[in-house]
Write a protein that holds these residues in place. Structure first.
Motif, PDB file in Angstrom:
ATOM      1  N   ASP A 195       3.997   5.274   3.676  1.00 51.14           N
ATOM      2  CA  ASP A 195       4.691   4.099   3.419  1.00 51.14           C
ATOM      3  C   ASP A 195       3.968   3.211   2.839  1.00 51.14           C
ATOM      4  OD1 ASP A 195       6.575   2.023   2.840  1.00 51.14           O
ATOM      5  OD2 ASP A 195       7.122   1.897   4.872  1.00 51.14           O
ATOM      6  N   GLU A 196       3.892   3.393   1.520  1.00 48.19           N
ATOM      7  CA  GLU A 196       2.836   2.325   0.662  1.00 48.19           C
ATOM      8  C   GLU A 196       3.153   0.705   0.721  1.00 48.19           C
ATOM      9  OE1 GLU A 196       4.899   2.665  -3.777  1.00 48.19           O
ATOM     10  OE2 GLU A 196       2.800   3.447  -3.492  1.00 48.19           O
ATOM     11  N   LYS A 197       4.442   0.578   1.162  1.00 47.40           N
ATOM     12  CA  LYS A 197       4.895  -0.823   1.166  1.00 47.40           C
ATOM     13  C   LYS A 197       4.661  -1.409   2.843  1.00 47.40           C
ATOM     14  CE  LYS A 197       8.312  -0.416  -2.294  1.00 47.40           C
ATOM     15  NZ  LYS A 197       9.796  -0.647  -2.824  1.00 47.40           N
ATOM     16  N   MET A 198       4.309  -0.684   3.459  1.00 50.52           N
ATOM     17  CA  MET A 198       4.115  -0.978   4.950  1.00 50.52           C
ATOM     18  C   MET A 198       3.035  -2.152   5.048  1.00 50.52           C
ATOM     19  SD  MET A 198       2.860   1.185   8.220  1.00 50.52           S
ATOM     20  CE  MET A 198       4.012   2.544   7.812  1.00 50.52           C
ATOM     21  N   PRO A 199       3.459  -3.475   5.885  1.00 51.14           N
ATOM     22  CA  PRO A 199       2.285  -4.295   5.706  1.00 51.14           C
ATOM     23  C   PRO A 199       1.050  -3.753   6.455  1.00 51.14           C
ATOM     24  CG  PRO A 199       4.334  -5.054   6.649  1.00 51.14           C
ATOM     25  CD  PRO A 199       4.483  -3.484   6.363  1.00 51.14           C
ATOM     26  N   GLU A 200      -0.090  -4.270   6.174  1.00 53.85           N
ATOM     27  CA  GLU A 200      -1.343  -3.561   6.418  1.00 53.85           C
ATOM     28  C   GLU A 200      -1.354  -4.248   8.186  1.00 53.85           C
ATOM     29  OE1 GLU A 200      -3.882  -2.117   5.510  1.00 53.85           O
ATOM     30  OE2 GLU A 200      -2.630  -1.726   3.507  1.00 53.85           O
TER      31      GLU A 200
END
Length: 247
Positions: A195-200
């Motif tokens: 999930d590239e949109k997952m918050p760091e």
């Protein structure tokens, strides 16, 4: 008798008396391997006096200037950090297993396991714990949870002396530091690709959980290589099916 080798590592110890008492404690329970990482005190008369009949353990302690130097010199090595400050689910770095869990753990033959003990005032830092494969804690009263350094060493030494009776010699090679590191990096890459949109911050929690899981597993070299290959295939398939997720 097990061939598992236990190393007691004191990191930046501040008081020389604790050096001597720690040496005495590990010899009390049949251990002799003591390492001092960047000690903030010297092996002086106080340390020697406190060591009593464990002077040989104290004077033969190996010295390293920093933790990385120790790990590199002793590799392959399984590193276990100790802490009295247990993390919550939001701080997986400090999620610790109770010390008595080691009575039921199975270590591959020829294992080399180091237990790290931090500075008397601050314990092990987050950076030092991040280098560990596993974090352990001594269950104590919440009213006063922090043990004196030498007392903590004594409790760990006692528990390990009992656990050694149940350590089983297994006919396979344990995964080494490099193999575990590659496996972790593959898992971390899988988290990033999933999930590239997952918050760091959320990614870091997942990665911390994975690190703890791998640390508790005591994988063999074959298992590590098999998982590395499997995760590589999963990542490749995800990237081919969901090209937008590729970095």
């Amino acid at each position: 008798m097990t061939s598992t080798r236990i190393i007691f590592v004191l990191v930046e110890t501040k008081y020389s008396g604790n050096l001597g008492m720690a040496a005495r404690a590990i010899k009390n329970f049949g251990f002799k391997d003591l390492v001092l990482v960047n000690p903030l005190c010297k092996i002086d008369d106080e340390a020697i006096y406190r060591s009593m009949h464990a002077r040989d353990v104290l004077l033969s302690a190996r010295m390293y200037s920093n933790l990385d130097e120790f790990v590199e010199s002793e590799s392959p090595l399984y590193l276990i950090g100790t802490t009295a400050r247990i993390g919550s689910e939001k701080n997986p770095l400090r999620i610790a297993v109770p010390l008595n869990i080691f009575r039921n753990m199975i270590f591959p033959s020829e294992s080399k396991i180091a237990f790290l003990f931090g500075n008397e005032e601050r314990g092990l830092t987050n950076e030092e714990l991040a280098k560990c494969d596993l974090v352990a804690t001594i269950p104590t009263s919440m009213e006063y949870p922090t043990l004196n350094l030498s007392h903590a060493v004594a409790v760990v030494a006692y528990e390990l002396s009992q656990a050694l009776e149940t350590f089983m010699e297994l006919p396979y090679r344990p995964a080494n530091n490099k193999e575990r590191e590659i496996l972790l990096q593959r898992f971390y890459e899988l988290v990033d690709v999933a999930d590239e949109k997952m918050p760091e911050p959320k990614k870091e929690i997942y990665k911390g959980i994975i690190k703890n899981m791998i640390g508790r597993a005591f994988l063999s070299g074959r298992e590590a290589h098999s998982l590395i290959g499997l995760i590589k295939k999963i990542i490749s398939k995800l990237r081919s099916q969901y090209p937008d997720q590729s970095s």
